[in-house]
Design an enzyme around this catalytic site. Structure first.
Site, PDB file in Angstrom:
ATOM      1  CB  CYS A  80     -19.271  -0.366 -14.635  1.00 43.03           C
ATOM      2  SG  CYS A  80     -19.231  -1.950 -15.481  1.00 43.03           S
ATOM      3  CG  HIS A 168     -14.839   1.062 -16.510  1.00 43.17           C
ATOM      4  ND1 HIS A 168     -14.913   0.876 -15.155  1.00 43.17           N
ATOM      5  CD2 HIS A 168     -15.477   0.013 -17.073  1.00 43.17           C
ATOM      6  CE1 HIS A 168     -15.551  -0.250 -14.898  1.00 43.17           C
ATOM      7  NE2 HIS A 168     -15.907  -0.800 -16.045  1.00 43.17           N
ATOM      8  CD  GLU A 170     -13.120   3.663 -13.850  1.00 39.34           C
ATOM      9  OE1 GLU A 170     -13.898   4.496 -14.337  1.00 39.34           O
ATOM     10  OE2 GLU A 170     -13.467   2.505 -13.544  1.00 39.34           O
ATOM     11  N   GLY A 223      15.277   5.156   4.490  1.00 34.03           N
ATOM     12  CA  GLY A 223      16.019   5.649   3.336  1.00 34.03           C
ATOM     13  C   GLY A 223      15.106   5.760   2.123  1.00 34.03           C
ATOM     14  CG  ASP A 226       6.294   5.512   0.841  1.00 33.27           C
ATOM     15  OD1 ASP A 226       6.301   6.359  -0.073  1.00 33.27           O
ATOM     16  OD2 ASP A 226       5.928   4.336   0.676  1.00 33.27           O
ATOM     17  CB  SER A 227      10.198   6.158   6.153  1.00 36.01           C
ATOM     18  OG  SER A 227      11.432   6.053   5.502  1.00 36.01           O
ATOM     19  CB  THR A 228      12.347  10.383   3.285  1.00 42.26           C
ATOM     20  OG1 THR A 228      13.244   9.274   3.322  1.00 42.26           O
ATOM     21  CG2 THR A 228      13.130  11.675   3.310  1.00 42.26           C
TER      22      THR A 228
END
Ligand code: XMP
Length: 511
Positions: A80, A168, A170, A223, A226-228
């Site tokens: 584009c 596009h 994508e 909990g 992501d952190s797990t």
């Protein structure tokens, strides 16, 4: 192995992240960098993609990338704005379109025997979103494809591995878009498809070992997914030198502190549970303003975490579960910060006085990749499939001031709603669900008694990233059953309503 594969230079298109998603789906590692801050080692990347842009190559706000290190030296795919840029500044011509070119179009011509369009036929649907059009190809430009309205829908530069497309690839609606990307990346640029959850785990564990060595690392578990996943990765790399802290802010879901803590211990994590409910409730006493609540909760968290981290001797690293969208959203092509709608409390980081070095093992991957990585390390699918839950927890779902009694009421209501969704097989069809406790009482009648009690609102939304969302059309029978259960079982509630607002304009949380 996964480094320096594909570089995406971002010109501020709303679709840039989608390009990265599609490339990753091909098991190819890629990175997004702003066009005006390319990485120092850009010459090491195997292929470069230039994104679209809200700007025009004509007029005053032209975004000029420095392509001297890559043009003609590396395979380049210009999408584009990128395609228009290459045309306009290399001897071609870009002008405003005569017809609207938004949405669906079909390829009406494809050059014969062109690797770039292998396995794609005339008629293939492509998605357009532009108001300028390429009137004349640049020097050495060779036409590769057209649509009914757009003559120069794709071209390449003779003598270079430079390809340009007006549409596009994508977006989901470009039916063969992924094939176009695969043709360019795999067949033309010869990039290897080696990016998998397993390879990510392997290389990340090695990198963590290399950077952290024998140092101690502290990590706050929430909990959430992501952190797990970050904790399990770090645990694989450095074992007991990872010190996890799971804080109960008193605003978690019913029984969550105990059950999640047990789950973490079962996963072999070196985790300490800290029940600081009272401290948070105290900090929130009388606070009604949503932003002040977030700040109070955020500050209390920092204090508790800081106290705990200081109890670990010689800790030098802080690990965080930051993911790629958090990193790339903070880069704006136009330089200015985007408007703050809500100050998400976990984005601010920890105070300077902690003086810890930061390790963020997930900072280059997307949410669904985090889940795939988690699954490849054997994390319980139920944990990985959990709905997102905000850092400030029920604190931003209790409108007005927060008391222990209100938290209790909302925990009960929320548990009935969420367990009901699970029992009826609806939980996984919903992106996020929860209940809000409203700051009003309403009149009701129970038996022969007049009641004057709380109103709760249930909210269930579908979304992909939380940026936009729509309410879910839950079956009436389910809503009916849930409402009855809540009113019969939760003392203090006599009315249940269902939120049917989309985002925008309403946000997902009520505060
Ligand atoms: P909104 O309410 O802004 O929410 O539409 C979008 C997503 O973000 C979550 N959210 C938060 N998460 N700290 C968080 O960690 C916060 O302060 C916060 N506020 C909203 C919300 O649950 C939804 O998933």
């Amino acid at each position: 192995m996964q480094q320096n594969n594909v570089l995406i230079l971002d010109f501020g298109s709303q679709y840039t992240q989608l390009i990265a998603r599609r490339v990753r789906e091909l098991n190819i590692y890629c990175e997004i960098h702003p066009y005006n801050h390319p990485p120092k080692n850009q010459a090491e990347f195997k292929a470069i993609i230039l994104s679209g842009s809200p700007n025009s190559v004509r007029g005053e706000n032209v975004l000029h990338p420095d392509l001297s290190e890559i043009r003609g030296k590396k395979p380049v795919l210009a999408v584009c704005y990128g395609a228009q840029y290459l045309a306009h500044f290399s001897g071609g011509q870009v002008a405003p379109s005569n017809t609207r070119e938004y949405g669906r179009a079909n390829l009406s011509y494809i050059k014969n025997d062109e690797v770039f369009f292998e396995n794609i036929s005339v008629g293939s649907q492509v998605w357009m979103s532009h108001s300028d059009t390429i009137k004349e190809l640049p020097e050495n430009g060779e036409l590769l494809a057209s649509t009914t309205d757009v003559q120069n829908a794709a071209y390449k530069i003779k003598g270079e591995e430079t390809y340009a497309i007006q549409f596009h690839p994508e977006v989901y609606h470009s039916t063969d878009g992924k094939q176009v990307l695969e043709n360019f990346l795999v067949k033309i640029a010869k990039v290897e498809q080696t990016w998998t959850p397993d390879s990510f785990v392997e290389s990340t564990v090695a990198t963590i070992r290399e950077t952290v060595g024998k140092d101690k690392v502290v990590l706050g578990l929430s909990g959430g997914v992501d952190s797990t996943v970050a904790a399990v990765l770090l645990n694989k790399a450095i074992g007991e030198n990872l010190y996890c802290i799971f804080v109960n802010n008193g605003l978690l879901r019913k029984d969550e502190f105990k059950s999640v803590l047990t789950q973490y211990e079962g996963m072999g994590l070196n985790v300490k549970g800290v029940d600081a409910s009272a401290r948070f409730l105290k900090a929130l006493e009388g606070v009604t303003d949503p932003e002040k609540k977030r700040k109070a909760i955020g500050n209390a968290f920092i204090e508790v975490f800081d106290d705990e981290a200081h109890k670990i001797t010689d800790v030098t690293w802080l690990a965080q579960g930051t993911i790629y969208p958090d990193v790339i959203e903070s880069v704006s092509v136009n330089g200015g910060p985007s408007a703050t709608i809500k100050s998400h409390h976990n984005v601010g980081g920890l105070p300077d006085f902690m003086k810890l070095k930061i390790v963020e093992p997930l900072k280059m991957i997307f949410k669904d990749e985090v889940r795939r990585v988690g699954a490849s390390m054997g994390i319980d699918p139920e944990l990985l499939g959990r709905h997102p839950f905000p850092g400030p927890g029920l604190g931003i779902r209790i409108l007005g001031d927060i008391t222990a009694e209100k938290v209790r009421i909302l925990q009960e209501v929320d548990a009935i709603f969420i367990n009901g969704l699970k029992e009826d097989g609806l939980y996984d069809k919903v992106w996020q669900a929860g209940a809000m406790l409203l700051p009003v009482n309403s009149v009701g009648v129970m038996g022969d008694e007049r009641t004057y009690e709380k109103v709760v609102a249930l909210r269930a939304v579908e979304s992909t990233d939380g940026m936009t969302a729509d309410w879910v059309n839950l079956p009436y029978e389910f809503l009916q059953k849930t409402s009855n259960k809540i009113i019969n079982q939760v003392k203090g509630v006599n009315r249940v309503v269902y939120d049917i607002s989309s985002k925008p304009p309403a946000t997902i949380e009520w505060e």
